[in-house]
Scaffold this motif. Structure first.
Motif, PDB file in Angstrom:
ATOM      1  N   ILE A   1       0.855  -1.206   0.000  1.00 51.45           N
ATOM      2  CA  ILE A   1       0.000   0.000   0.000  1.00 51.45           C
ATOM      3  C   ILE A   1       0.880   1.242   0.000  1.00 51.45           C
ATOM      4  CG2 ILE A   1      -1.578   1.362   1.406  1.00 51.45           C
ATOM      5  CD1 ILE A   1      -2.954  -1.155   2.230  1.00 51.45           C
TER       6      ILE A   1
ATOM      7  N   ALA B   1       1.083   4.014  -2.882  1.00 49.50           N
ATOM      8  CA  ALA B   1       0.766   5.416  -2.544  1.00 49.50           C
ATOM      9  C   ALA B   1       1.911   6.333  -2.973  1.00 49.50           C
ATOM     10  CB  ALA B   1       0.503   5.545  -1.052  1.00 49.50           C
TER      11      ALA B   1
ATOM     12  N   VAL C   1       0.524  12.197  -9.182  1.00 51.97           N
ATOM     13  CA  VAL C   1      -0.412  13.308  -8.932  1.00 51.97           C
ATOM     14  C   VAL C   1       0.351  14.627  -8.781  1.00 51.97           C
ATOM     15  CG1 VAL C   1      -2.068  14.234  -7.253  1.00 51.97           C
ATOM     16  CG2 VAL C   1      -2.222  11.853  -7.961  1.00 51.97           C
TER      17      VAL C   1
ATOM     18  N   PHE D   1      -0.239  18.242 -10.811  1.00 51.58           N
ATOM     19  CA  PHE D   1      -0.362  19.603 -10.259  1.00 51.58           C
ATOM     20  C   PHE D   1       0.737  20.513 -10.822  1.00 51.58           C
ATOM     21  CE2 PHE D   1      -2.615  17.589  -6.471  1.00 51.58           C
ATOM     22  CZ  PHE D   1      -3.852  18.050  -6.877  1.00 51.58           C
TER      23      PHE D   1
ATOM     24  N   ARG E   1      -0.794  22.551  -3.929  1.00 48.65           N
ATOM     25  CA  ARG E   1      -1.244  21.158  -4.011  1.00 48.65           C
ATOM     26  C   ARG E   1      -0.086  20.239  -4.394  1.00 48.65           C
ATOM     27  NH1 ARG E   1      -6.923  22.685  -7.057  1.00 48.65           N
ATOM     28  NH2 ARG E   1      -8.125  22.995  -5.158  1.00 48.65           N
TER      29      ARG E   1
ATOM     30  N   TYR F   1       4.985  16.505  -0.198  1.00 54.79           N
ATOM     31  CA  TYR F   1       5.176  16.316   1.247  1.00 54.79           C
ATOM     32  C   TYR F   1       4.662  14.939   1.678  1.00 54.79           C
ATOM     33  CZ  TYR F   1       4.199  16.762   6.229  1.00 54.79           C
ATOM     34  OH  TYR F   1       4.119  16.529   7.573  1.00 54.79           O
ATOM     35  N   LEU F   2       3.455  14.600   1.198  1.00 48.52           N
ATOM     36  CA  LEU F   2       2.870  13.299   1.555  1.00 48.52           C
ATOM     37  C   LEU F   2       3.743  12.161   1.028  1.00 48.52           C
ATOM     38  CD1 LEU F   2      -0.911  14.007   0.829  1.00 48.52           C
ATOM     39  CD2 LEU F   2       0.161  13.812   3.060  1.00 48.52           C
TER      40      LEU F   2
ATOM     41  N   ILE G   1       5.464   9.378   3.339  1.00 51.41           N
ATOM     42  CA  ILE G   1       5.191   7.953   3.128  1.00 51.41           C
ATOM     43  C   ILE G   1       6.493   7.219   2.815  1.00 51.41           C
ATOM     44  CG2 ILE G   1       4.042   6.321   1.550  1.00 51.41           C
ATOM     45  CD1 ILE G   1       1.609   8.174   1.625  1.00 51.41           C
TER      46      ILE G   1
ATOM     47  N   ALA H   1      -3.568   2.833   8.670  1.00 51.15           N
ATOM     48  CA  ALA H   1      -4.308   2.698   7.413  1.00 51.15           C
ATOM     49  C   ALA H   1      -3.596   1.783   6.436  1.00 51.15           C
ATOM     50  CB  ALA H   1      -4.493   4.071   6.780  1.00 51.15           C
TER      51      ALA H   1
ATOM     52  N   LEU I   1      -2.983  17.707   7.128  1.00 54.58           N
ATOM     53  CA  LEU I   1      -1.984  16.810   6.523  1.00 54.58           C
ATOM     54  C   LEU I   1      -2.154  15.379   7.031  1.00 54.58           C
ATOM     55  CD1 LEU I   1       1.102  19.186   6.652  1.00 54.58           C
ATOM     56  CD2 LEU I   1      -0.054  18.373   4.603  1.00 54.58           C
TER      57      LEU I   1
ATOM     58  N   LEU J   1      -5.153  13.981   5.319  1.00 57.87           N
ATOM     59  CA  LEU J   1      -4.826  13.691   3.907  1.00 57.87           C
ATOM     60  C   LEU J   1      -4.090  12.365   3.787  1.00 57.87           C
ATOM     61  CD1 LEU J   1      -3.691  17.149   2.509  1.00 57.87           C
ATOM     62  CD2 LEU J   1      -5.417  15.672   1.514  1.00 57.87           C
ATOM     63  N   MET J   2      -3.143  12.180   4.686  1.00 54.25           N
ATOM     64  CA  MET J   2      -2.343  10.943   4.669  1.00 54.25           C
ATOM     65  C   MET J   2      -3.266   9.733   4.817  1.00 54.25           C
ATOM     66  SD  MET J   2       1.042  10.291   5.022  1.00 54.25           S
ATOM     67  CE  MET J   2       2.211   9.433   6.005  1.00 54.25           C
ATOM     68  N   GLU J   3      -4.177   9.837   5.771  1.00 52.79           N
ATOM     69  CA  GLU J   3      -5.104   8.724   6.016  1.00 52.79           C
ATOM     70  C   GLU J   3      -6.000   8.487   4.803  1.00 52.79           C
ATOM     71  OE1 GLU J   3      -7.443   9.176   9.479  1.00 52.79           O
ATOM     72  OE2 GLU J   3      -5.773   8.860  10.851  1.00 52.79           O
TER      73      GLU J   3
ATOM     74  N   VAL K   1      -5.499   9.260   1.654  1.00 51.67           N
ATOM     75  CA  VAL K   1      -4.750   8.726   0.505  1.00 51.67           C
ATOM     76  C   VAL K   1      -4.511   7.229   0.695  1.00 51.67           C
ATOM     77  CG1 VAL K   1      -2.491   8.733  -0.631  1.00 51.67           C
ATOM     78  CG2 VAL K   1      -3.660  10.895  -0.174  1.00 51.67           C
ATOM     79  N   LEU K   2      -4.084   6.852   1.899  1.00 55.67           N
ATOM     80  CA  LEU K   2      -3.806   5.429   2.144  1.00 55.67           C
ATOM     81  C   LEU K   2      -5.099   4.604   2.109  1.00 55.67           C
ATOM     82  CD1 LEU K   2      -1.024   5.781   4.857  1.00 55.67           C
ATOM     83  CD2 LEU K   2      -0.752   5.002   2.515  1.00 55.67           C
ATOM     84  N   GLN K   3      -6.196   5.214   2.567  1.00 58.03           N
ATOM     85  CA  GLN K   3      -7.479   4.496   2.510  1.00 58.03           C
ATOM     86  C   GLN K   3      -7.901   4.287   1.053  1.00 58.03           C
ATOM     87  OE1 GLN K   3      -9.047   3.074   5.175  1.00 58.03           O
ATOM     88  NE2 GLN K   3     -10.267   2.117   3.557  1.00 58.03           N
TER      89      GLN K   3
ATOM     90  N   ILE L   1      -6.835  10.429  -5.688  1.00 62.59           N
ATOM     91  CA  ILE L   1      -5.870  11.136  -4.829  1.00 62.59           C
ATOM     92  C   ILE L   1      -5.879  12.628  -5.157  1.00 62.59           C
ATOM     93  CG2 ILE L   1      -3.414  11.367  -4.281  1.00 62.59           C
ATOM     94  CD1 ILE L   1      -3.161   8.338  -4.618  1.00 62.59           C
TER      95      ILE L   1
ATOM     96  N   ILE M   1      -6.717  15.736  -2.448  1.00 67.29           N
ATOM     97  CA  ILE M   1      -5.853  16.896  -2.174  1.00 67.29           C
ATOM     98  C   ILE M   1      -6.567  18.194  -2.550  1.00 67.29           C
ATOM     99  CG2 ILE M   1      -3.670  18.029  -2.800  1.00 67.29           C
ATOM    100  CD1 ILE M   1      -2.429  15.233  -3.057  1.00 67.29           C
TER     101      ILE M   1
END
Lengths: 674, 51
Positions: A182, A186, A193, A197, A483, A489-490, A494, A582, B15, B18-20, B22-24, B42, B46
């Motif tokens: 996962i 991600a 993504v 942007f 965005r 950042y995400l 991750i 998650a 943030l 968002l992390m949660e 995206v992973l979901q 995704i 965002i």
């Protein structure tokens, strides 16, 4: 995943429909006893066929039961089916692969695949039954194909998992089962993504705004400068005008010039009034042309239309002599004005009916009359327009003549004053002329500056519009940038999480593999998953050195079993724990093992069989009678919740059996291994 | 093109959410070999949080 029931129909030697249910709960072991060749591996293969459409047995194309095909007529279809009921992540699933094999001729015992279908139904958390649209992919996600040796393991070859070159399988198993996939997905998708942007950012963003603002400010600066110049010229003009007035006052007081000066003052007054009159006439002209100026252009077209209508009137086409509704009334009445009866279908009726086509439209006639009426009005309007314009122009011409006369007379006065013998008067008038010339120059400069300022105002307004538009675009670019940065950042978070979690998983797996391995193996060996994901059996030789030891097949089998049990037990622990992430919620996986005790020493057999029930929520073992030693039975009898036997009919030994056939039964069957 | 520092004006709570989310979204499509539309999902997540 928890197995509930397996149903096989005409699959290889399983003739007809055979079913077994799997043990769950405290007594979580399902034991399937069968002699060598009785169908244990075929039963294991029924899972592989269902999930991956693959058979790893000799003659893999022989899917349908020979007996079922033998009993069918040529052209008949024999149904082969494997159906598995299981639960997974809170939902109940029913997976089924059905293939129809057509028997081609009397001797055809393999059949030809005619139709094949896989279905995967599940019951959602509201109790609704739904069908996956991607059943094969979904099944492979539940039981990944690359992990089939983990989930459906063959005890005789499982030791290969700890062989060199199997790192990928080990790594894949860890990734899939421990939830790393996962995070990897991600990361990849956030990267894509972010790219989207950034494209948006480029599309909307530019240096345009700052350039435009800079340009506008530059224009504003120039405008201010022009305004200052204009103000200076106006002041100079005003000052000069004052100076002229002083001279005029002086000339009005001097004996030699008084009379001429007074006349000049009167003329100037007249001149100013005449100029005002000319301006007023110009305004009137503009208004007249604006309101009725279209007439000269429209009138030719109207004249032509009116002429056309006049001709039609002359020809008698308008107004028409006969009205349509008059003809309709005669036809409805059934009698002509001449007294003849009018019956539908008769010649008389048709003759009268033809007049309908010749009758005029009342709307058209009314419109024609309106146009004709309006035409005469428009003609009168045009005449009035021309008359008014001519009158205004005549007045303007008179005023212009008058103006010219005043100017000439003023000029004459100036000459006379310049020619005066009196020095004061002459000098004053010469000076006055110079000042008048200056005022003319100032007026030109003022006019030029006003034009320039007007153009600058237009440009500034245009730039303001462009700046407003660019600001809106910049706002979009700024949002896209934020965005993109959020996605980056995400992604970064991750990535860090993935790296940390991967290390943690490796440590946990290593620790657990070794714990299980050492509990089974009595020697001072230990099992380890190296940095390159090799499963190794090592021995500590002191001075913090370790060497890989030569291992028996049984020890390698134990190492592999320990690895599988590790993944299954860690996934289960996470699933049952309160810790909530998650990306990894863990899962329940069964262990389905064909001959798990094959190469094990009796001591290891007992250790493995003691540990097996605790390794997974559900254990399915397929064993021969010889593998079911007293030691194994002693450990497993108490936890075997379901027990089945494979009754094998060998045509070579069973006179009644024409074809190889296996029955699944719960009745104890003891058959010698082949 | 952009750095990976926490974006300004987006607070930690957003943030974390968002992390949660995206992973979901990834979890929801884990059963698909090629999770069609996941990038759109995704992107929407965002866009909704960062305006």
């Amino acid at each position: 995943m928890e197995l509930r029931a397996l149903e096989v129909e005409n699959f290889r030697q399983f003739y007809g429909t055979q079913r077994l249910e799997f043990a769950t709960g405290d007594r979580n072991v399902t034991v399937v006893h069968g002699s060598n060749g009785s169908g244990k591996t075929t039963l294991l293969n029924s899972f592989l066929w269902l999930f991956y459409d693959e058979i790893t047995l000799p003659q893999p194309d022989q899917v349908a039961s020979e007996r079922a095909l033998a009993e069918a007529e040529p052209g008949d279809l024999v149904t082969t089916r494997v159906r598995l009921v299981f639960t997974h992540e809170g939902s109940r699933y029913e997976a089924e692969r059905v293939t129809e094999f057509e028997k081609r001729d009397d001797n055809d015992l393999s059949g030809t695949e005619a139709v094949s279908e896989v279905t995967l139904e599940y019951t959602d958390d509201r109790g609704n039954t739904k069908r996956r649209k991607n059943p094969e992919t979904a099944l492979k996600q539940i039981m990944p194909e690359r992990l089939r040796e983990i989930f459906f393991f063959d005890g005789e070859t499982i030791d290969q998992l700890s062989a060199i070159g199997e790192q990928e399988k080990i790594q894949e198993a860890i990734r899939k089962i421990m939830g790393l996939e996962i995070l990897e997905r991600a990361k990849r998708h956030l990267d894509e993504v972010q790219g989207r942007f950034e494209d948006e950012m480029q599309e909307h963003g530019s240096e345009e705004l700052s350039d435009l603002v800079e340009e506008r400010n530059r224009k504003k600066t120039i405008r201010s400068s022009r305004e200052e110049e204009l103000s200076e010229f106006k002041n100079s003009k005003e000052k000069t005008r004052g100076e002229i007035e002083d001279i005029d006052d002086r000339l009005a007081t001097l004996e030699d010039s008084r009379e001429l000066q007074e006349r000049r003052e009167d003329l100037k007054q007249e001149l100013a009034e005449t100029e005002d009159d000319i301006e007023a006439i110009d305004t009137d002209l503009a208004e007249v042309i604006s309101s009725d100026g279209y007439l000269p252009f429209a009138l030719p077209a109207v004249t032509e239309t009116a002429e056309m209508l006049r001709e039609k009137r002359q020809k008698g086409e308008i107004p028409s002599e006969i009205k349509g509704h008059f003809v309709d009334d005669l036809l409805d009445l059934g009698e002509c004005i001449c007294g003849r009866p009018l019956e539908s279908g008769t010649v008389h009726y048709e003759n009268v009916e033809e007049w309908k086509g010749k009758a005029g439209s009342s709307e058209l006639e009314q419109a024609a009359l309106n146009i004709a009426g309006r035409f005469s009005e428009m003609g009168e309007d045009e005449e009035a327009l021309f008359g008014e314009i001519e009158s205004l122009l005549e007045r303007r011409r008179n005023k212009v003549d008058r103006k010219r006369e005043y100017e000439e007379e003023i000029d004459e006065i100036s000459d006379k004053l310049t020619d005066k013998d009196t020095e004061d008067v002459r000098e004053l008038e010469e000076r006055r002329q110079d000042l008048e010339d200056n005022i003319t120059d100032y007026d030109q400069e003022i006019g030029s500056l006003r034009t320039k300022i007007e153009k600058l105002d237009d440009k500034i307004e245009e730039l303001n519009d462009e700046i407003s538009e660019a600001r809106q675009k910049n706002q979009k670019a700024e949002t896209a940038r934020r965005r993109a940065q959020t996605a980056a950042y995400l992604h970064d978070r991750i990535e860090t999480l993935h790296a940390d979690y991967q290390d943690q998983v490796r440590q946990d797996v290593n620790q657990r593999v070794n714990d299980i391995f050492q509990e089974i193996i009595s020697k001072d060996y230990y099992a380890k998953i190296t940095d390159d994901y090799s499963l190794r059996i090592l021995k500590d030789v002191g001075e913090q050195k370790e060497v890989e030891v030569a291992r028996s097949t049984g020890e390698r089998q134990v190492a592999s079993l320990s690895f599988i049990a590790t993944l299954v037990s860690l996934a289960r622990e996470r699933y049952e724990s309160d810790e909530n992430t998650a990306y990894f919620t863990g899962g329940i996986y069964p262990m389905i093992m064909d001959s798990p005790f094959g190469y094990l020493d009796p001591d290891y057999q007992q250790s493995v069989s003691r540990m097996l029930p605790g390794m997974a929520d559900q254990v399915v073992v397929l064993v021969t009678q010889s593998q079911w030693s007293d030691a194994v039975a002693g450990e497993m009898d108490a936890v075997a919740g379901e027990r089945y036997y494979l009754r094998y009919h060998d045509p070579a030994e069973d006179g009644d059996a024409e074809f190889e056939q296996t029955e699944i039964t719960s009745e104890r069957v003891v058959q010698a291994d082949v | 093109m952009v750095n990976s520092e926490a974006p300004e004006d987006v607070d930690d709570e957003v943030l974390r959410r968002l992390m949660e989310e995206v992973l979901q979204a990834e979890r929801d499509k884990l059963h698909m070999g090629n999770p069609l539309g996941i990038n759109d999902d995704i992107q929407s997540i965002i866009e909704e949080e960062v305006e």
